[in-house]
Design an enzyme around this catalytic site. Sequence first.
Site, mmCIF file in Angstrom:
data_model
loop_
_atom_site.group_PDB
_atom_site.id
_atom_site.type_symbol
_atom_site.label_atom_id
_atom_site.label_comp_id
_atom_site.label_asym_id
_atom_site.label_seq_id
_atom_site.Cartn_x
_atom_site.Cartn_y
_atom_site.Cartn_z
ATOM 1 N N ASP A 1 39.752 32.142 35.396
ATOM 2 C CA ASP A 1 39.385 33.347 34.681
ATOM 3 C C ASP A 1 38.477 32.865 33.542
ATOM 4 O O ASP A 1 38.507 31.686 33.191
ATOM 5 C CB ASP A 1 40.691 33.955 34.149
ATOM 6 C CG ASP A 1 40.471 35.033 33.131
ATOM 7 O OD1 ASP A 1 39.782 35.999 33.457
ATOM 8 O OD2 ASP A 1 41.010 34.912 32.019
ATOM 9 N N ASP B 1 44.624 33.572 31.810
ATOM 10 C CA ASP B 1 45.337 33.592 30.533
ATOM 11 C C ASP B 1 46.423 34.663 30.507
ATOM 12 O O ASP B 1 47.087 34.851 29.505
ATOM 13 C CB ASP B 1 44.369 33.784 29.371
ATOM 14 C CG ASP B 1 43.700 35.138 29.418
ATOM 15 O OD1 ASP B 1 43.752 35.797 30.466
ATOM 16 O OD2 ASP B 1 43.117 35.537 28.400
ATOM 17 N N ASP C 1 45.667 39.647 34.625
ATOM 18 C CA ASP C 1 45.558 38.926 35.892
ATOM 19 C C ASP C 1 46.839 38.714 36.679
ATOM 20 O O ASP C 1 46.854 37.873 37.557
ATOM 21 C CB ASP C 1 44.700 37.657 35.837
ATOM 22 C CG ASP C 1 44.809 36.862 34.592
ATOM 23 O OD1 ASP C 1 45.781 37.039 33.898
ATOM 24 O OD2 ASP C 1 43.900 36.061 34.339
HETATM 25 P P1 ADP Z 1 38.036 38.194 31.944
HETATM 26 O O1 ADP Z 1 38.073 38.529 33.376
HETATM 27 O O2 ADP Z 1 36.787 37.441 31.591
HETATM 28 O O3 ADP Z 1 39.244 37.493 31.443
HETATM 29 P P2 ADP Z 1 38.972 40.832 31.116
HETATM 30 O O4 ADP Z 1 39.423 41.215 32.475
HETATM 31 O O5 ADP Z 1 40.016 40.583 30.099
HETATM 32 O O6 ADP Z 1 37.972 39.583 31.160
HETATM 33 O O7 ADP Z 1 38.008 41.950 30.563
HETATM 34 C C1 ADP Z 1 36.781 42.193 31.188
HETATM 35 C C2 ADP Z 1 35.888 43.038 30.362
HETATM 36 O O8 ADP Z 1 36.470 44.304 30.172
HETATM 37 C C3 ADP Z 1 35.653 42.499 28.967
HETATM 38 O O9 ADP Z 1 34.593 41.579 28.939
HETATM 39 C C4 ADP Z 1 35.310 43.779 28.216
HETATM 40 O O10 ADP Z 1 33.970 44.089 28.394
HETATM 41 C C5 ADP Z 1 36.140 44.831 28.896
HETATM 42 N N1 ADP Z 1 37.386 45.133 28.185
HETATM 43 C C6 ADP Z 1 38.650 44.918 28.634
HETATM 44 N N2 ADP Z 1 39.551 45.323 27.733
HETATM 45 C C7 ADP Z 1 38.854 45.781 26.659
HETATM 46 C C8 ADP Z 1 39.209 46.331 25.384
HETATM 47 N N3 ADP Z 1 40.480 46.467 25.006
HETATM 48 N N4 ADP Z 1 38.226 46.673 24.552
HETATM 49 C C9 ADP Z 1 36.949 46.521 24.915
HETATM 50 N N5 ADP Z 1 36.546 46.032 26.077
HETATM 51 C C10 ADP Z 1 37.473 45.659 26.956
HETATM 52 MG MG MG Z 2 41.137 37.071 30.833
#
Ligand code: ADP
Ligand code: MG
Length: 613
Positions: free
Chosen positions: A323, A510, A514
């Site tokens: 991730d 993390d 996921d």
């Molecule tokens: P990754 O897959 O890189 O770990 P996440 O799944 O946690 O990322 O989130 C993906 C995207 O969703 C973030 O880059 C952001 O743009 C958006 N996002 C998710 N949760 C939030 C939130 N609480 N506030 C703003 N944007 C969010």
């Molecule tokens: Mg993440």
Amino acid sequence: MMVRIFKKENIDKALMLRLGAAFVLLICGIAIPLTNTVKLCIFIAGWLIAGYEVVIAAVAGLFRGGLLNESFLMSIASVGAFVTGNGAEGLAVILFYQIGEFFSDMAVDSSRDSISELMDLRPDSAHMLKDGEAVTLHPQHIPVGSEIVIYPGERIPMDGCVCLGASDVDTSSMTGEAQPIAVEPGDEVLCGYVNGAGTLRVTVEKEYGMSAAARILELVTDIADKKAPSERFITSFARIYTPIVVGCAALLAILPPLLFGGLWSTWVYRALTFLVISCPCALVISVPLGFFAGIGKCARQGILIKGGNVLERLAKADTVVFDKTGTLTSGHFSISGIYATDGVSAESLLSLAAQAEQLSTHPLAQSLRAACPDVPCHAPESFCEQPGKGVMLSSTSIIAAGNAKLMLELGVLVPTTAATSVHVALDGRYMGHIEFSDTIRAEAAACMRALRQRGTARLFMLTGDSEQSAEQVADALELTGYSSRLSPVDKVIELEKLKSSSNTLLYVGDGTNDAPVLAASDVGFAMGLGGTDSAIEAADVVLLGDDPYSVVRALDASRRTLSIVWQNIVVALSIKAVILVLGALGFASMWLAVFADVGVALLAVLNSLRALK
Ligand code: ADP
Ligand code: MG
């Protein structure tokens, strides 16, 4: 922390005395010139003192499942020796078998204890503030919301948030992280950390039994139930093997005298020797112990592996999928730009975003709240968080904060941005966006290099973030491939695609958004205790710290454990095969068989314990 192989409290004193007494009787019976009848009485006495429970176990085994176990092999060999007039051998078989069991039980108990001790990081007293005075109580009796005091050098007894004081805390026993971290009011501390030089006041946020440390202990104590395929192989192997061996021994005793006129006494003696040699105790004990030791080694480095089956799969990994946010990058976003639309001030844009994110645990939300600490927090009318997109909060008006995908759903037009951005809309009107930068973790590059060196060269990244931020990280770490802008469901679809082209796939996340991918992978790693409970539940490996290099450590430990287990299997079986042939041909006495059996078992146990080092 050193694990002592033999701990005082694990010595079964009564058994030790009995074995000592039987040993003295054996020596007396052999060395003192006495009549044969007296000698026989001495050997029988020794036999009763040392081995009655072996016979009981053998009979119980027969009744329980008709299973011919090692106790059964040893019992007939020893009784047979007495019947054929070899009293000394009869006693020796049982005595040395018991001595072997005694040492290996002690090794197993001690390593099990050291692991659970190591993982039980919960102190059993805490100082609660009551009317300004500190009273010392068992943390079980301290309710959530109380304030506790932690004096310098004490272990923190409950999870909570620092409300007064500053100090350094040593998290190494929980996370394996060597550097102490500085804490001040507002920071979270976990039960199990050790306080440094300052006095801290902490507001308790979780009950004693719900702390991260309690969860870890639970995971560790569950481990023993999940058997690795190699362990199961040994159990089913013994089930088939033992009856075959007994059958062969019977043939060896009966056929030569009947067919070729051999001496009954010679061939029965050879058959009994054959039984002693073929006892599979070396494997039955050492294989599970090897897995246990490997898991213990990892536990001491803050890597919790949920069972021998996981360790075995882990060793075969050829693909690792990461991730991005919070895993390969630090997850501590800093704001790199605020772009408000005309007529909106930068401060009010930031304040709106922070307000919308007041209930989210996403790293982006945390950094927005940190940038705007005194934003008014009214209880919202409704709040909804869409994983991989963003949040929507309604109080007097509706604020949406999230990525372009979320805005598209709301019908709000947004400019394209290169960096990780949070766009903000107030009642459907675009207010602007905030750009963030995140740094790649220092250990990430070393982790990729080490994985490639170990032949685990297929390295991928799946992220919900923008294409540009993803590309940047993937290029910097020279990954094999990546996919961006994925929702948690898309991640599972992408993962399945990668899985179809790989043997064993690891996923490292993390724990934010996921849990589904963690469950879909062959081995899922949840990093850090910050992750959600569902992610920790779905994961096969929980990393207490947040260092991606732990994946490499886990991989190394698993491969080493498996090679130790296989060494034991191959060496024990080959030694036995050689002595079996010698025994059948009459070159090996029962004495040699006894020492070979106990010797191989002890060697195998000691070898297994190397997996702990
Ligand atoms: P990754 O897959 O890189 O770990 P996440 O799944 O946690 O990322 O989130 C993906 C995207 O969703 C973030 O880059 C952001 O743009 C958006 N996002 C998710 N949760 C939030 C939130 N609480 N506030 C703003 N944007 C969010
Ligand atoms: Mg993440």
